[in-house]
Design a protein around this motif. Structure first.
Motif, PDB file in Angstrom:
ATOM      1  N   ARG A  81       0.796  -1.208   0.000  1.00 52.62           N
ATOM      2  CA  ARG A  81       0.000   0.000   0.000  1.00 52.62           C
ATOM      3  C   ARG A  81       0.841   1.276   0.000  1.00 52.62           C
ATOM      4  N   GLY A  82       2.160   1.167   0.162  1.00 56.88           N
ATOM      5  CA  GLY A  82       2.948   2.366   0.370  1.00 56.88           C
ATOM      6  C   GLY A  82       3.821   2.804  -0.776  1.00 56.88           C
ATOM      7  N   ALA A  83       3.633   2.248  -1.974  1.00 58.06           N
ATOM      8  CA  ALA A  83       4.520   2.542  -3.092  1.00 58.06           C
ATOM      9  C   ALA A  83       4.551   4.025  -3.423  1.00 58.06           C
ATOM     10  N   GLY A  84       3.380   4.594  -3.709  1.00 57.81           N
ATOM     11  CA  GLY A  84       3.339   6.009  -4.055  1.00 57.81           C
ATOM     12  C   GLY A  84       3.743   6.892  -2.904  1.00 57.81           C
TER      13      GLY A  84
ATOM     14  N   MET B  19     -19.071  -0.764  -4.855  1.00 60.42           N
ATOM     15  CA  MET B  19     -18.572   0.505  -5.382  1.00 60.42           C
ATOM     16  C   MET B  19     -19.679   1.557  -5.380  1.00 60.42           C
ATOM     17  N   LEU B  20     -20.881   1.172  -5.765  1.00 59.85           N
ATOM     18  CA  LEU B  20     -22.000   2.115  -5.762  1.00 59.85           C
ATOM     19  C   LEU B  20     -22.293   2.593  -4.347  1.00 59.85           C
ATOM     20  N   ALA B  21     -22.247   1.675  -3.373  1.00 56.28           N
ATOM     21  CA  ALA B  21     -22.504   2.056  -1.979  1.00 56.28           C
ATOM     22  C   ALA B  21     -21.445   3.026  -1.473  1.00 56.28           C
ATOM     23  N   LEU B  22     -20.178   2.751  -1.760  1.00 53.25           N
ATOM     24  CA  LEU B  22     -19.108   3.654  -1.331  1.00 53.25           C
ATOM     25  C   LEU B  22     -19.258   5.029  -1.970  1.00 53.25           C
ATOM     26  N   LEU B  23     -19.558   5.036  -3.267  1.00 49.70           N
ATOM     27  CA  LEU B  23     -19.719   6.290  -3.996  1.00 49.70           C
ATOM     28  C   LEU B  23     -20.832   7.135  -3.388  1.00 49.70           C
TER      29      LEU B  23
ATOM     30  N   GLY C 123      -7.196  -1.581  -8.419  1.00 48.84           N
ATOM     31  CA  GLY C 123      -6.755  -1.823  -7.047  1.00 48.84           C
ATOM     32  C   GLY C 123      -6.949  -3.287  -6.711  1.00 48.84           C
ATOM     33  N   ASP C 124      -6.473  -3.668  -5.537  1.00 49.33           N
ATOM     34  CA  ASP C 124      -6.610  -5.061  -5.110  1.00 49.33           C
ATOM     35  C   ASP C 124      -7.920  -5.310  -4.366  1.00 49.33           C
TER      36      ASP C 124
ATOM     37  N   TYR D  93     -11.647   2.597  -4.956  1.00 52.33           N
ATOM     38  CA  TYR D  93     -12.419   3.784  -4.597  1.00 52.33           C
ATOM     39  C   TYR D  93     -11.526   4.820  -3.918  1.00 52.33           C
ATOM     40  N   ALA D  94     -10.670   4.366  -2.995  1.00 47.62           N
ATOM     41  CA  ALA D  94      -9.785   5.290  -2.286  1.00 47.62           C
ATOM     42  C   ALA D  94      -8.832   5.988  -3.252  1.00 47.62           C
ATOM     43  N   ALA D  95      -8.349   5.254  -4.262  1.00 51.12           N
ATOM     44  CA  ALA D  95      -7.454   5.860  -5.248  1.00 51.12           C
ATOM     45  C   ALA D  95      -8.162   6.970  -6.010  1.00 51.12           C
TER      46      ALA D  95
END
Length: 513
Positions: free
Chosen positions: A80-83, A258-262, A328-329, A335-337
């Motif tokens: 999770r820490g690459a960027g 994804m719809l719920a998160l959005l 994403g994985d 969604y976070a990205a």
């Protein structure tokens, strides 16, 4: 981001990442290859592999720092820490992929490179080999802009100055900034040159993103945080807690999550939720599958063009349109990205959008395991009654009053001419040729003026096509305070899956704009 392989050592390495670089820079830092003879041999192999894919890249010390941290970090943090690691070293670009591996197993970094979408040129890389020669790390990145260096930390009330340009393969640039209140400010430039100021008014974390737009569509070139009078989080990233929602087994489960998160995010921002749209979903899913099949990642498809082209071919009526792509994985990671990218966040939280289509592909044997396309749209509101000339005039007059202007002054002769123009639309439908409708209006005006022995001043005639009358809000019919006598006629015609509204206006003593 794709990271493959397993670090064979958990080394405690003192690197510049401990404190972080003082500023972001688009220039390559020195010491991009660290680790003696073994690292130099690895760098030579990497350079050969990049040349084979027609990439010209140079070593970058910021990416070598990140590679060192990857080798030392635990697997969950590394994933999770690459960027984060690269940005802490002041890298002003995009980390594309990375690999950590036993030094005698180079197939790990080669596999990571092969999995990278072909439309991403690699321009930078960093190489690190551990002191005992047992573990290696390679980070691949992209820098396609030249920008003045600017600080990673600042004080509230200061102004960030951004000066530079994006590379020649792009036609124009834009800067997007997420403020401490979560809102996104966007500045677009007509060409490749970037010149703007970012006011850092309050304490908190700002995100500054630079994009280029060209033949391959809009592309994120840099996305970095600015810490304003707040401490920077620790680099050791805690692993995500597992949840059934994050481990969707089917595309349908992932789609629903994804719809719920959005919509949770929109409600938290006091913005109306989006309706799930099957037609937009079909377009989104086709684009996701296209990216998998053609091995690219982005908005511009080599076969279907941009989202505007895809929606138009499907015959879907929309007033406003946008698209996000993410990977994403897990659904949560994708969604976070998107929410961490100011330009994509702006789409997610755009109040004007009413509908969304979500197309996902799960790839359980690959990393990232999930690839997603989200198509956002404002759909025309259903009308209970057809739009008539009287309804259009009443709407325009009401909006003029709201702007502090006088309502329309409808002239009978001009109105008759406008009706002659709209009659052409009624006969021809959505395939009407604008010139034919406008010629009919002008001919009718000349004929009636001659019959009445009137001398008419110059007029401006226009044909407007909209999906909702509300789209006239910015038209001169509403905004021009000096609008004189006028005729306005309107009708609907079938277009695609809905109706379009056609408005013919002919205004006296007005300048066409």
């Amino acid at each position: 981001m794709t990271i493959v392989g397993t670090a064979v050592l958990a080394l405690l390495i003192a690197t510049p990442l401990a404190a972080g670089a003082p500023e972001y820079t688009s220039a390559a830092r020195p010491n991009g290859v660290v680790g003696g003879t073994a690292a130099r041999a690895l760098s030579a192999a990497v350079a050969d592999a990049l040349r084979a894919r027609s990439d010209v890249a140079e070593p970058d010390g910021a990416l070598a720092d990140a590679a060192a941290w990857f080798v030392a970090a635990n697997a969950d943090s590394r994933k999770r820490g690459a960027g984060i690691a690269a940005r802490r070293s002041g890298f002003l670009g995009v980390v594309l992929t990375a690999a950590v591996f036993p030094i005698d197993e180079p197939e790990h970094w080669r596999r990571a490179l092969a999995a990278l979408a072909r439309n991403f040129p690699i321009t930078r890389y960093g190489v690190y080999v551990s002191p005992d020669g047992g573990a290696g790390g390679v980070v691949f990145g992209n820098v396609e802009l030249t920008l003045n260096s600017f600080p990673r930390h600042a004080h509230a009330g200061t102004t960030l100055s951004l000066r530079g340009e994006v590379n020649r393969r792009f036609d124009s640039a834009s800067v997007h900034v997420t403020g401490t209140d979560g809102r996104v400010e966007q500045t677009r430039f007509p060409a490749r040159r970037i010149e703007t100021e970012v006011r850092l008014a309050t304490p908190g974390i700002y995100r500054v993103e630079v994009m280029g737009d060209g033949a391959m569509g809009p592309t994120v070139l840099a996305n970095v945080p600015i810490y304003v009078d707040v401490a920077e989080p620790e680099l050791d990233v805690k692993p995500e807690t597992s949840s059934s929602a994050g481990a969707a087994r089917t595309p349908e489960e992932a789609q629903a999550r994804m719809l719920a998160l959005l919509n949770d995010g929109r409600r938290a921002a006091d913005i109306a939720a989006l309706a799930f749209d099957p037609e937009l979903t079909a377009i989104a899913l086709a684009h996701t599958r296209d990216m998998v099949a053609a091995h690219f990642f982005g908005h511009q498809s080599p076969t279907t063009g941009r989202v505007e082209d895809r929606v138009r071919r499907a015959g879907i009526s929309v007033i406003k349109l946008g698209e996000n792509v993410s990977q994403g994985d897990s659904v949560e990671a994708a969604y976070a990205a998107l929410m961490a990218s100011p330009s994509h966040r702006a789409n997610m939280l755009e109040p004007a959008y009413t509908h969304v289509g979500i197309g996902l592909v799960l790839r359980p044997t690959e990393s990232p395991a999930l690839l997603a396309t989200l198509v956002f749209a404002r759909r025309p509101r259903p009308r209970t009654q057809p739009v008539t000339s009287a309804a259009a005039s009443d709407f325009i007059s009401s909006r003029r009053r709201a702007h502090g202007h006088a309502p329309l002054h409808v002239d009978p002769v001009l109105q008759q001419a406008a009706e002659a123009g709209i009659d052409v639309v009624r006969r021809s439908g959505a395939n009407v040729v604008a010139a034919a409708a406008l010629d009919a209006a002008q001919t009718a005006l000349a004929r009636e003026s001659k019959r009445l022995h009137q001398s008419r001043p110059a007029v401006c005639t226009q044909l407007i096509r909209v999906l909702e009358l509300e789209q006239l809000e910015e038209d001169r019919l509403v905004t021009d305070a000096a609008l004189g006598r006028i005729g306005v006629a309107a009708a609907e015609a079938k277009a695609g899956t809905g109706n379009e509204i056609f408005v013919v206006s002919i205004a006296e003593a007005a300048t066409c704009k």
